[in-house]
Scaffold this motif. Structure first.
Motif, short mmCIF file in Angstrom:
data_model
loop_
_atom_site.label_atom_id
_atom_site.label_comp_id
_atom_site.label_asym_id
_atom_site.label_seq_id
_atom_site.Cartn_x
_atom_site.Cartn_y
_atom_site.Cartn_z
N MET A 297 -1.40 3.75 32.67
CA MET A 297 -1.55 2.42 32.06
C MET A 297 -2.49 1.54 32.89
SD MET A 297 -0.55 0.22 29.63
CE MET A 297 1.05 0.69 28.99
N LYS A 298 -2.31 1.58 34.21
CA LYS A 298 -3.15 0.75 35.08
C LYS A 298 -4.62 1.16 34.98
CE LYS A 298 -1.51 -0.27 39.11
NZ LYS A 298 -1.10 -0.20 40.53
N ARG A 299 -4.86 2.47 34.99
CA ARG A 299 -6.24 2.95 34.90
C ARG A 299 -6.85 2.59 33.56
NH1 ARG A 299 -8.17 9.28 35.66
NH2 ARG A 299 -10.41 8.91 35.41
N LEU A 300 -6.07 2.72 32.50
CA LEU A 300 -6.55 2.35 31.16
C LEU A 300 -6.91 0.87 31.11
CD1 LEU A 300 -6.99 2.97 28.14
CD2 LEU A 300 -4.56 2.48 27.79
N LEU B 285 -10.50 8.07 24.65
CA LEU B 285 -9.14 7.81 25.12
C LEU B 285 -8.13 8.73 24.45
CD1 LEU B 285 -9.26 3.91 25.23
CD2 LEU B 285 -9.36 5.50 27.16
N ARG B 286 -8.32 8.99 23.17
CA ARG B 286 -7.43 9.92 22.49
C ARG B 286 -7.58 11.33 23.03
NH1 ARG B 286 -7.84 7.88 16.13
NH2 ARG B 286 -6.32 6.18 16.35
N GLY B 287 -8.79 11.66 23.44
CA GLY B 287 -9.01 12.96 24.06
C GLY B 287 -8.22 13.13 25.35
N ILE C 195 -3.73 9.69 25.60
CA ILE C 195 -3.05 8.44 25.97
C ILE C 195 -2.26 7.96 24.76
CG2 ILE C 195 -3.38 6.04 26.67
CD1 ILE C 195 -5.92 6.94 28.11
N PRO C 196 -0.98 7.64 24.90
CA PRO C 196 -0.16 7.19 23.77
C PRO C 196 -0.76 5.95 23.11
CG PRO C 196 1.21 7.67 25.68
CD PRO C 196 -0.21 7.72 26.15
N PRO C 197 -0.75 5.89 21.76
CA PRO C 197 -1.30 4.74 21.04
C PRO C 197 -0.68 3.42 21.46
CG PRO C 197 -0.89 6.55 19.53
CD PRO C 197 -0.29 6.96 20.85
N VAL D 222 -2.39 -2.77 26.30
CA VAL D 222 -3.58 -3.13 27.07
C VAL D 222 -4.39 -4.21 26.34
CG1 VAL D 222 -5.83 -2.29 27.85
CG2 VAL D 222 -3.77 -0.98 28.35
N THR D 223 -4.48 -4.11 25.02
CA THR D 223 -5.20 -5.13 24.25
C THR D 223 -4.57 -6.50 24.45
OG1 THR D 223 -5.84 -3.54 22.55
CG2 THR D 223 -5.92 -5.86 21.95
N MET D 224 -3.26 -6.59 24.38
CA MET D 224 -2.58 -7.86 24.55
C MET D 224 -2.72 -8.37 25.99
SD MET D 224 0.81 -7.69 22.10
CE MET D 224 1.46 -6.14 22.73
#
Length: 234
Positions: free
Chosen positions: A1-4, A91-93, A96-98, A104-106
């Motif tokens: 999550m942090k890297r994303l 990212l889907r590759g 990473i869970p949707p 992350v967007t929020m």
């Protein structure tokens, strides 16, 4: 999550960098310029000039208030849709869970709101001290007691309208800007007690309204999460 989060923040910055710098510079320059016009004023603070009651026929206050809260919408526009269209396949590759995309967007919306409010209020504080202008005073609070409350209040308001823009923008990018902007205009002109954005005007601030703003923001976080789950970018 942090890297994303950090990867997407970098991509987002590349998308909004020009708009962010231009709009933020414009509002900061306006704050500084208007502060120089208040040097001989013993009653009006730069905070009141931007956040005073806009429904009393003060057209200049109306414009300043509206511009201040519209700028974050103009900075973002359709940036998040463009961000995910650019990176979603990669990212889907990585499997990473949707739901991480939504979180992350929020968080990124929160970062934009936080930086915008922090920088603008910091500039207001600096010019107040530099030009010895009247300090911020509202709801029986003054100076440094009032600043944290104003910061949280403005942050919640901007975060709320960014969430609203993002939610509506998933269906229509233009309406994602028009509807929040229309809501801001209605807020400035009408005193409707159940409007959570009422608290963004200093003269209307009260703690029940603050709780309403907080509740509305939390509800929009949930709504955005649900909409994003069912209408994610393909």
């Amino acid at each position: 999550m942090k890297r994303l989060f950090w990867n997407q923040l970098l991509y987002l910055w590349q998308i909004i960098r020009f708009r962010f710098i231009c709009w933020l510079s414009l509002i900061c320059f306006s704050i500084i310029f208007l502060s120089t016009q208040l040097i001989n004023s013993s009653n009006t603070s730069i905070f009141n000039l931007f956040f005073a009651d806009t429904s009393q026929g003060a057209s200049f206050n109306f414009i300043l208030w509206l511009v201040y809260f519209l700028i974050p919408l103009l900075i973002v526009l359709n940036s998040f849709k463009l961000l995910w269209q650019t990176t979603i396949m990669h990212l889907r590759g990585l499997q990473i869970p949707p739901k991480n995309f939504t979180v992350v967007t929020m968080l990124l919306m929160g970062v934009i709101a936080f930086v915008y409010v922090f920088v603008t209020l910091l500039v207001m504080l600096l010019v107040t001290a530099l030009f010895k202008l009247p300090s911020l005073s509202f709801f029986d609070l003054t100076d440094w007691q009032a600043i944290p409350l104003l910061f949280i209040n403005n942050f919640l308001g901007i975060y709320l309208i960014l969430l609203l823009q993002g939610t509506i923008g998933k269906f229509n990018s233009a309406l994602g800007l028009i509807i929040p902007a229309s809501l801001l205009i209605m807020t400035s002109l009408l005193k409707w007690q159940l409007n959570p954005l009422n608290n963004l005007i200093i003269m209307r601030f009260n703690f029940p309204g603050f709780l309403l703003l907080l509740l509305a923001t939390l509800i929009m976080v949930i709504v955005y999460g649900i909409i994003d789950h069912f209408f994610s970018v393909d």
